[in-house]
Design an enzyme around this catalytic site. Sequence first.
Site, short mmCIF file in Angstrom:
data_model
loop_
_atom_site.label_atom_id
_atom_site.label_comp_id
_atom_site.label_asym_id
_atom_site.label_seq_id
_atom_site.Cartn_x
_atom_site.Cartn_y
_atom_site.Cartn_z
CD GLU A 101 -49.21 -22.31 44.90
OE1 GLU A 101 -48.94 -22.03 46.09
OE2 GLU A 101 -49.02 -21.52 43.96
CG HIS A 105 -51.48 -19.29 50.18
ND1 HIS A 105 -51.34 -20.64 50.01
CD2 HIS A 105 -50.79 -18.72 49.15
CE1 HIS A 105 -50.60 -20.89 48.93
NE2 HIS A 105 -50.25 -19.74 48.38
CG HIS A 154 -51.60 -16.81 44.91
ND1 HIS A 154 -51.49 -17.81 43.97
CD2 HIS A 154 -50.71 -17.12 45.88
CE1 HIS A 154 -50.58 -18.68 44.36
NE2 HIS A 154 -50.09 -18.28 45.52
CD GLU A 155 -49.55 -14.60 48.48
OE1 GLU A 155 -49.60 -15.47 49.37
OE2 GLU A 155 -48.77 -14.68 47.51
#
Lengths: 504, 504
Positions: free
Chosen positions: A304, A278, A274-275
């Site tokens: 997101e 980003h 997830h990170e």
Amino acid sequence: MSTELRSSYKKLLAKNKDLIVLGSAQAILHWDMETMMPPRGVGLRSEQLALLSSIHHEMSTAPAIGKLLREILKHPAYDTLSEVEKRNVQLIKKNYDEQTRLPTKLVAEIAKQQAITVNIWKKAKATQNFNLFKPELEKLVDLNKQAAAILMEAKQTETPYDALIDIYEPKMDAESIAKIFSDLQKGLEKLLQKIETSIQPNTRILSQKVPVEKQRDIAKLLVKILNYDISSPNAGGRIDETEHPFSTGYYDDVRITTHYHTDKWTSSIFSVLHETGHALYEQGLPQEWKYQPVGAPCSLGFHESQSRLYENIIGRSKEFWINIIPKIKGVKAELDEFIRAINVVAPSKIRIEADEVTYNLHVIIRFQIEKDLFGDKLTIAELPEVWNQKYKQALGVNIENDSEGVMQDTHWASGLYGYFPTYALGNIYSGQIINKIQQENPTWSAEVAIGNLEHIRTWLTSNIYNHGNLYDPADLLKKATDEKPNVEPYLRYLEEKYQKLYAF
Amino acid sequence: MSTELRSSYKKLLAKNKDLIVLGSAQAILHWDMETMMPPRGVGLRSEQLALLSSIHHEMSTAPAIGKLLREILKHPAYDTLSEVEKRNVQLIKKNYDEQTRLPTKLVAEIAKQQAITVNIWKKAKATQNFNLFKPELEKLVDLNKQAAAILMEAKQTETPYDALIDIYEPKMDAESIAKIFSDLQKGLEKLLQKIETSIQPNTRILSQKVPVEKQRDIAKLLVKILNYDISSPNAGGRIDETEHPFSTGYYDDVRITTHYHTDKWTSSIFSVLHETGHALYEQGLPQEWKYQPVGAPCSLGFHESQSRLYENIIGRSKEFWINIIPKIKGVKAELDEFIRAINVVAPSKIRIEADEVTYNLHVIIRFQIEKDLFGDKLTIAELPEVWNQKYKQALGVNIENDSEGVMQDTHWASGLYGYFPTYALGNIYSGQIINKIQQENPTWSAEVAIGNLEHIRTWLTSNIYNHGNLYDPADLLKKATDEKPNVEPYLRYLEEKYQKLYAF
């Protein structure tokens, strides 16, 4: 172009560059506070952050910026500016107008009340005592209603809540979101019903104990496959450890964090994916736009979409793990069982622990509540009851105390209103993005299965990263996917995926 | 006290607090650059540091500070201010006068030329090419001569070089230092002769390979014994790894670094002891003076006295190691052999690798050269020849190229002139300090031998830390030791110690 106009433009961008650079320094101090700072340093750090915030606010409302903006916007040669230059001017103008319209006193009051409310929220959550939280949250929401009313005028939105949404997802509004979320909710409820009446996967694979050192190795393997460089002499990234994972940074210095739980070993896997989603977005912004307003991500929703694409659509796919499972030694993980386990769907009470499907329902509930709260249709006192009803209705769970209910997230205590909807918008955008990738390259997942994720990054670079903040989110989505925001591709992706996994 | 005066004083201290807080934030960004920053982040970090420096300069020369200073100093009730309050005002005045007298243009030119000179120095050192370094160093020294001439007026010193010395060691001057260093050099030369004609210690114990992990454990053990807290939930410190060890921080957030060399395992031991000496001083400053000018160390010389006390006087003593050697597992270190080895004296070319005795000669040479350079008795072109002659004469070594000669240190390339003498002054002060401790507590070393160092810290707290920056260094030394700066105690300490070790 007029040399006069050129000179004003250059001066304006130089002033704005200082704001960007200062902001990036503040981010490092925040990061250090969460990762490295000795515990006793918290008082000094608060002083540092408060000082830099006030310097930032002063610089961003400097009359010189207003003067330069007027010179540029009224200049007869304004139309000779390029598209990028005009966007830079407009983005600076938007920020300047908003910052200067908000009275300094109100900004300071909000900052102070935020600190108080977060502090009380921690205590109230620890003691399951909503009544402790209530009066401070009331004050904070009131102050933010005042700010929203002012911003509504500056931004010319329909409602105060729309003005708040616009901070995180420019040009989006509550009515459009309500429509999109209504479609989303219907689709999810149908899907959820099919899933709940099917045979549930065995998830024992998730509860085996995996040492932290092993999990760190897996994290390094994952970021390498995703091309997030943390180890070469030219690395532009890091991974560190914090209680709650986050990502931060700017262009060449981007940092992600995760948390390694010995008894929930896949938790760090998905937070790292997830990170990293980003981080790749931040690192992938056009180098020639560095220190310019256009050299920024488009919106929180788009941010997101990038994290969820890597975490869920790619990161929970069988194709992704075909290549990786054999590289992980010392963990028992049979491919098919593993894929079913990491995709288990089960309604629950806590948003940040929710699965890919029900997660959106958590977000929709918060959006509905915020909308009514800022539309004066709901009081703070009524929050717990409304919250619990909605959880019962949408997720079928009984909230037993407010710490697992309305007080579970820090957002409202931190003064973030209009922020939650971007989480689900990100999921929806990610569905539209993968749909477009699939159309252009039907064998994309076969490439992922042989460990090649570079073509995904190439596509995202051309179609998203490269556009920085040149467009508002709906326009960028149109450019990248030829579509308006709509839930159809995302729901179709979920339907196809879970149909296979649950065999319904 | 007059409420008017009280109000001006409060405002002045609030403005100065901002400068202190901003400076502490800059220190964290510097620390992060050396320890954590991904390599690609260097460009962004330079922008951040340059911006914060310019904000710091602007804030420290704000006319509002000058106005408040005038109001306070001319106020009829000025004499009702306490000693601490007056010192605060005087310290702010000193800084304000110096900062405002230096033309902004000159400050910017020096900053720019410093960056250029450091960069060229790295290249010149790597290629042993002094001619590459020369023109840029000439420019930098010229600019600093201009600054020194201006500061000389502001500070009312005898010579421009004295004005530079005063930055690091207030009220000290070149003539006094020359006298002290002359005594020091005579004493050291006598001692060195005795040592060189004695039997040399066996140092093979130093070259055994010790894994980095083991060295980290030793470092943790050492800081624990010295009471530098890096691990409790209330810790105010850290240890990290950098090429060159340093310490930084403010009050409750102090950080030291070291370097672990597998084949020089005691190197990290002495850098940890040295930097911890600095760190304990910063952490030990009076809490009630935090964010005030008096809440700072007295001078660089005093700072160095603290690091050298722990590194050499305590850290290379037999008593200290009696207690520690048994706690170090997996390293071959017989106590007596170890003590002789870590105290080996041998003239060498590189200052930072020098032993306790000859180290001072390295510093004296630099001081003599700086004095002549800023007294216009020496040109940059003559530096290498003078350097090599002095090294031959004082240390008996042949400098074979300028990278191991005049270009070995970064100080001159970094614009630090008048800084070097504080290294030897620190040693001299440390001798006077231990002499006083010995007088007051003749069994201090016996206590060290049972692992009790707390009484040392208690003494330093009462007699040094607690005074912060309330006095100029000569006054603080007088208060703490009843003496003027003089080399006798330091030379006596060296004589007694090496007489035992070398049995001459």
